[in-house]
Design a protein around this motif. Structure first.
Motif, PDB file in Angstrom:
ATOM      1  N   ALA A  35      20.434  13.247 -23.953  1.00  0.00           N
ATOM      2  CA  ALA A  35      21.338  14.314 -24.385  1.00  0.00           C
ATOM      3  C   ALA A  35      22.758  13.775 -24.457  1.00  0.00           C
ATOM      4  O   ALA A  35      23.109  12.811 -23.765  1.00  0.00           O
ATOM      5  CB  ALA A  35      21.270  15.504 -23.431  1.00  0.00           C
ATOM      6  N   TRP A  36      23.532  14.394 -25.299  1.00  0.00           N
ATOM      7  CA  TRP A  36      24.961  14.095 -25.409  1.00  0.00           C
ATOM      8  C   TRP A  36      25.748  15.345 -25.040  1.00  0.00           C
ATOM      9  O   TRP A  36      25.428  16.452 -25.483  1.00  0.00           O
ATOM     10  CB  TRP A  36      25.322  13.640 -26.817  1.00  0.00           C
ATOM     11  N   TYR A  37      26.765  15.112 -24.243  1.00  0.00           N
ATOM     12  CA  TYR A  37      27.654  16.175 -23.813  1.00  0.00           C
ATOM     13  C   TYR A  37      29.066  15.832 -24.268  1.00  0.00           C
ATOM     14  O   TYR A  37      29.422  14.664 -24.421  1.00  0.00           O
ATOM     15  CB  TYR A  37      27.644  16.314 -22.288  1.00  0.00           C
ATOM     16  N   GLU A  46      30.058  20.364 -22.143  1.00  0.00           N
ATOM     17  CA  GLU A  46      29.027  21.158 -22.794  1.00  0.00           C
ATOM     18  C   GLU A  46      28.015  20.239 -23.462  1.00  0.00           C
ATOM     19  O   GLU A  46      28.368  19.181 -23.999  1.00  0.00           O
ATOM     20  CB  GLU A  46      29.639  22.087 -23.847  1.00  0.00           C
ATOM     21  N   GLN A  47      26.778  20.663 -23.455  1.00  0.00           N
ATOM     22  CA  GLN A  47      25.732  19.912 -24.143  1.00  0.00           C
ATOM     23  C   GLN A  47      25.839  20.194 -25.631  1.00  0.00           C
ATOM     24  O   GLN A  47      25.865  21.349 -26.054  1.00  0.00           O
ATOM     25  CB  GLN A  47      24.352  20.321 -23.639  1.00  0.00           C
ATOM     26  N   TYR A  50      20.438  17.281 -27.937  1.00  0.00           N
ATOM     27  CA  TYR A  50      19.366  16.982 -26.986  1.00  0.00           C
ATOM     28  C   TYR A  50      18.147  16.569 -27.776  1.00  0.00           C
ATOM     29  O   TYR A  50      17.807  17.196 -28.790  1.00  0.00           O
ATOM     30  CB  TYR A  50      19.081  18.222 -26.151  1.00  0.00           C
ATOM     31  N   ARG A 109      18.233  12.556 -13.571  1.00  0.00           N
ATOM     32  CA  ARG A 109      19.216  12.462 -14.640  1.00  0.00           C
ATOM     33  C   ARG A 109      20.299  11.469 -14.266  1.00  0.00           C
ATOM     34  O   ARG A 109      20.832  11.513 -13.159  1.00  0.00           O
ATOM     35  CB  ARG A 109      19.843  13.829 -14.921  1.00  0.00           C
ATOM     36  N   TRP A 111      23.950   9.610 -15.807  1.00  0.00           N
ATOM     37  CA  TRP A 111      25.058   9.818 -16.742  1.00  0.00           C
ATOM     38  C   TRP A 111      25.825   8.516 -16.959  1.00  0.00           C
ATOM     39  O   TRP A 111      25.966   7.695 -16.054  1.00  0.00           O
ATOM     40  CB  TRP A 111      26.026  10.846 -16.174  1.00  0.00           C
TER      41      TRP A 111
END
Length: 121
Positions: A35-37, A46-47, A50, A109, A111
């Motif tokens: 996913a990219w936020y 915020e996402q 995905y 998860r 990051w």
């Protein structure tokens, strides 16, 4: 431990394009999702995109039709192709990977540290 490193950010003009990459290292048994936020100045993270293990994708309304998320199964990497950029796309972009590090390992998860995208003329 899995490390995540984003790259590809920078300065772009409105209407321009950038491609962000997300590279992982460490032992990954299964990569369930990428996913990219995005975190704009003064806003919460915020996402925005995905991609799941079945290649299904979801996008925030703000980027739908302009951004494309993808992944490379063999390399356990991901990318975010961003087209038709606007100043509202400015912010720090973070990659998140959802992985299992062993056959019976729990999903975890990880990051990256983020890469800055600035859209300005």
């Amino acid at each position: 431990q899995v490390q995540v490193v984003e790259s590809g950010g920078g300065l772009a003009q409105p209407g321009g394009s950038l491609r962000l990459s997300c590279v992982t290292s460490g032992h990954i048994y299964s990569l369930f999702a990428v996913a990219w936020y995005r975190q704009a100045p003064g806003n919460e993270r915020e996402q925005i995109a995905y991609i799941a293990s079945d290649d299904s994708t979801t996008y925030a309304d703000s980027v739908k039709g302009r951004f494309t998320i993808g992944r490379d199964y063999a390399k356990n990497t991901g990318y975010l192709q961003m087209n038709d950029l606007t100043p509202e796309d400015t912010g720090a972009y973070y990659c998140m990977v959802d992985v299992a590090e062993s056959p019976r390992g729990k999903r975890t998860r990880y990051w990256g540290q983020g890469t800055q995208v600035t859209v300005s003329s």
